[in-house]
Structure formats: structure tokens, C-alpha cells
Design an enzyme around this catalytic site. Sequence first.
Site, short mmCIF file in Angstrom:
data_model
loop_
_atom_site.label_atom_id
_atom_site.label_comp_id
_atom_site.label_asym_id
_atom_site.label_seq_id
_atom_site.Cartn_x
_atom_site.Cartn_y
_atom_site.Cartn_z
N HIS A 192 0.81 -1.21 0.00
CA HIS A 192 0.00 0.00 0.00
C HIS A 192 0.85 1.27 0.00
CE1 HIS A 192 -3.75 1.91 -0.10
NE2 HIS A 192 -4.25 1.61 1.09
N ASP B 27 -2.48 1.88 -4.65
CA ASP B 27 -3.74 2.23 -4.01
C ASP B 27 -4.76 1.11 -4.20
OD1 ASP B 27 -2.75 4.72 -3.24
OD2 ASP B 27 -3.33 5.65 -5.13
#
Length: 488
Positions: free
Chosen positions: A461, A465
Site C-alpha cells: 500500500h 492504491d
Amino acid sequence: MPTDVIMPQMGESIFEGTLTKWLKKPGDKVNRDEPLFEISTDKVDAEIPAPASGVLLDQKIAEGTTVQVNTVVGTIGEAGEKPAGGAAPAAAPKQEAPKAAAPVSDSKAAGADRPTGDVSPERGAAALQQQGQQPVQAQQQTVVNPAAQGAGTTNAARDIRSSPLVRRIAKDNNVDLHQVSGTGMQGRITKDDIQNFISQHGKGAAAPAQRPAAAPTYAAPAAPSAPQAAPTFMAAGGGAPSQAPSGVQVPVWPGDRVEPMSKMRSIIAQRMSESKHTSAHVHTVFKVDMTRIVKIREKQKNSYEQRNGVKLTYMPFVARAVMAGIKAMPIVNSSVAGDSIVFHKNVNLGIAVALDWGLIVPVVKQAEEKSFLGLARGIADVAERARGKKLQPDEVQGGTFTITNPGIFGPQFGTPIINQPQVAILGMGGMFKEPVVVTDENGNDSIAIRSIIRLTLGYDHRIIDGADADKFMVAVRNYLEGWSEEIG
């Protein structure tokens, strides 16, 4: 004259190996190129062939011993012949100390996979992972964030004996290699040396005036004559980061067995722990209707194998879909280098393979250029040679994206750990027949039995996204559900 058997160098950055098993006993007849012993390094497990034909006269190195490359481990000669006495002495072996057992991520949940249809899972596992190498191609420029370089780890590391892997670990942890004592040949700092130093002193710490004594070998205590508190097993101060922190006490009761991790298991533990501390792991799970592909496979699997010499499994179907997903979302085929992102030109596809003794992730290079049949053959080849200990070090390096298939063991899905320095890994769940609501072209709903698989994308992450991860998975799902490619 007798022929010395030496510990080979299995790659430029490898300076030691562990002799895990002798395949012949002293007095046994051996033929040239016949497997003689097995070794384990921080790159790969392998069978080492005999350098000559004759009789194995002696074994100079015991099983489980770690020695420097080019160390004489045995001798081959004629029956009754004695080993030459004038041979150069072998380097002193380095016996690995037992390590305390500590909970680590389940490597098989992280990617246990035998990717062929007949075993329908590769360290299976984190698998292995990458073995400390940049995955970019040799002709590409490696991007490094200058701010990430420790002040005392660049110039200082150049005038001491160490491998590129050791220097990278020192740089990443801001350790001055002048503070680390080397136990290798001619004072070379080994990977164990730098990891022990970091475990004992932390990142960026200076060493004490004297190096602490080596950790003792522990054994379970004898049964007490009277009831007493549970004995404890003190975790050694050194070892891989995945071990219990120094000072943590592990109960060991009478009858418990304490044994050191194998070389491969300690590497898996280290890689899994490093990955969890490096990447911000997030997982997304998609249900995929594989009914069309199941029918194709059932109809053609026998003729396909007869025609092409390779079994038709689900892995190349998923691999081809991954190529489509990466084409749509190239970010999943990248790596983080400090404050930069390296977008890899090629897709070097890691295939997690479960072994009886651990996990390994061989790599199919330039997978995006291969046809369905090319992928099927490439995947089957590296999996077979991984189980036969025939892989070379460069065949477990350079991966940019990994597929793991724990689904053959029956789980709905898993949450695999990313194989560093990659930023994404795809896990295949089990294939199940399920009732599904289907809608026809006129908009009418009905319930049908469909073959469903759950695919899990584990992603970093820091740079991927959630929306981008899901777009990748939509592309993968659509490719599989609308399969129209010729399989060869």
C-alpha cells in the site's frame, strides 16, 4: 592421485554453503557427475555431482556443517587408496548454532504451491523469495535513494572483506561494517555476522568493546525429581531477525525437542519477517467464475499432454491473465527504491513451489513474451527442477511478480506475504462448485452451478492504491471469465 571434492561457489555473491546431506558413504563407488552430496546456500538448495569416478575415500565435513566455498569436503580415489596428505588444509568449518523456535508467518500460507496439475501447490514458500538481489535487468540502471544510504556504510564498506549482500544489509540498517567482526575466510564478514550484529545492537548501533561469546547449544533439561517452575530456553542474541528478540524466554519442558532451523527454513523465516516489516500489506479477494476454463481443461488435458509433453494445469491460465492485468496496471510489476519507483520492463514471474523441506520461488524470465504453451513449459520446468534440486542461483533471482497456489490444499483463499523486493503477489484459492446467480442476455436471473476460484492480491500500500489493485484484479478476472485464447 585422489581427487578432492570441494564446496562449490553457487553464484558470485555466495561465499559459504551448508553441507546438508551426503548421498554416498565412505567406501561407496561413485561415477563422475553422479549426485554426491546436497548443499544449501542463501540462494538455493542443490545436489552437487561427483568430480570424478572412483570410490569415496572419506568425508572431511559432517552433515549440517557450514563451510567457505572451495573447502575440501571429501576425497575420491581408488579402492584402498589413502587421501593425499599433502593437500592444502580445508578452511575451518562453521557449525551453525541451534536457534530458538519463534512464531513466524506461516510460509505455506504465504505461498505454498506445487504448480503442476498432478499435485494440484516454491518455498509452496515466501516464499522464497528474493534472495537479496535487485530484480532489475543487468542492463538497467539501479535506482537508489541517496537519503537511504547510511553515512558510515558506503565508503567504509569498501576497504573490508564482505559480499554485496552484506553491504546492502549494512546500508539498509545504517551499520558501519568497521564495527562488525568477520568470522569468514580471512576475516570476511558473512551474512550471519551482520545479522547477528543487528540483532544484538540494533540499527545504526556501534559494537561494544568486545564481541559477546557465541550462543551455547541448548538441550531440553532432564526431568526434575520434584515439581518446579517450567524451565526456559533463552533465545540466542544473534540470528535472523525473525527469531525471538534477545532476552525472550521460551518454555522448554522435559521431553521437548530443540533443534536448529535448516538453512532454508531460517532464510524463509528471515524473508517473511523482513517483508512484513518492509511493505504495508493489504489484500483484496475476488471471486472468479472458472467454468469456461474448467471445461476447456477437462476436454483437452489428455490430448494436450500427449501433443506437448506437459500437463495442462490451471497455473498457465492464471499466468496469462496476470500478464493482461499487468498490462492494464503496470504498477503491480514494480519495486520501491528509496523514494523512487522502478517500473520493470519485463515480467519475471515467480512461481512458489512447495518442497518437502521448505519453500522456493523459481522465476520464469520475460513471461510476457511467452505463449500459453511457453508459460506452461516454463512453469513445469522450474517446478520440476526445484524439487530435484537442479536450480541455479540466477533462477531464483530477479522476480518482479509472484503467483502462489495454496488452493491445492483446499483453502477458500489465503493472504500471502509479498516476495521482496516485489510489491504484489497473487494467491490462488481452491476450486469449488457453488450455486451462483447468473443473468442471461435478456436480463433474466437463474441459479446455476459454477466452478468458482478466489484469487487474492497481496499488495504494497506504500505505492499501490486500493483502486489500482482492484483494477488489476478486474482485468485478471475478465480475462479468465472471457477466455478466448488458443492454448496450443
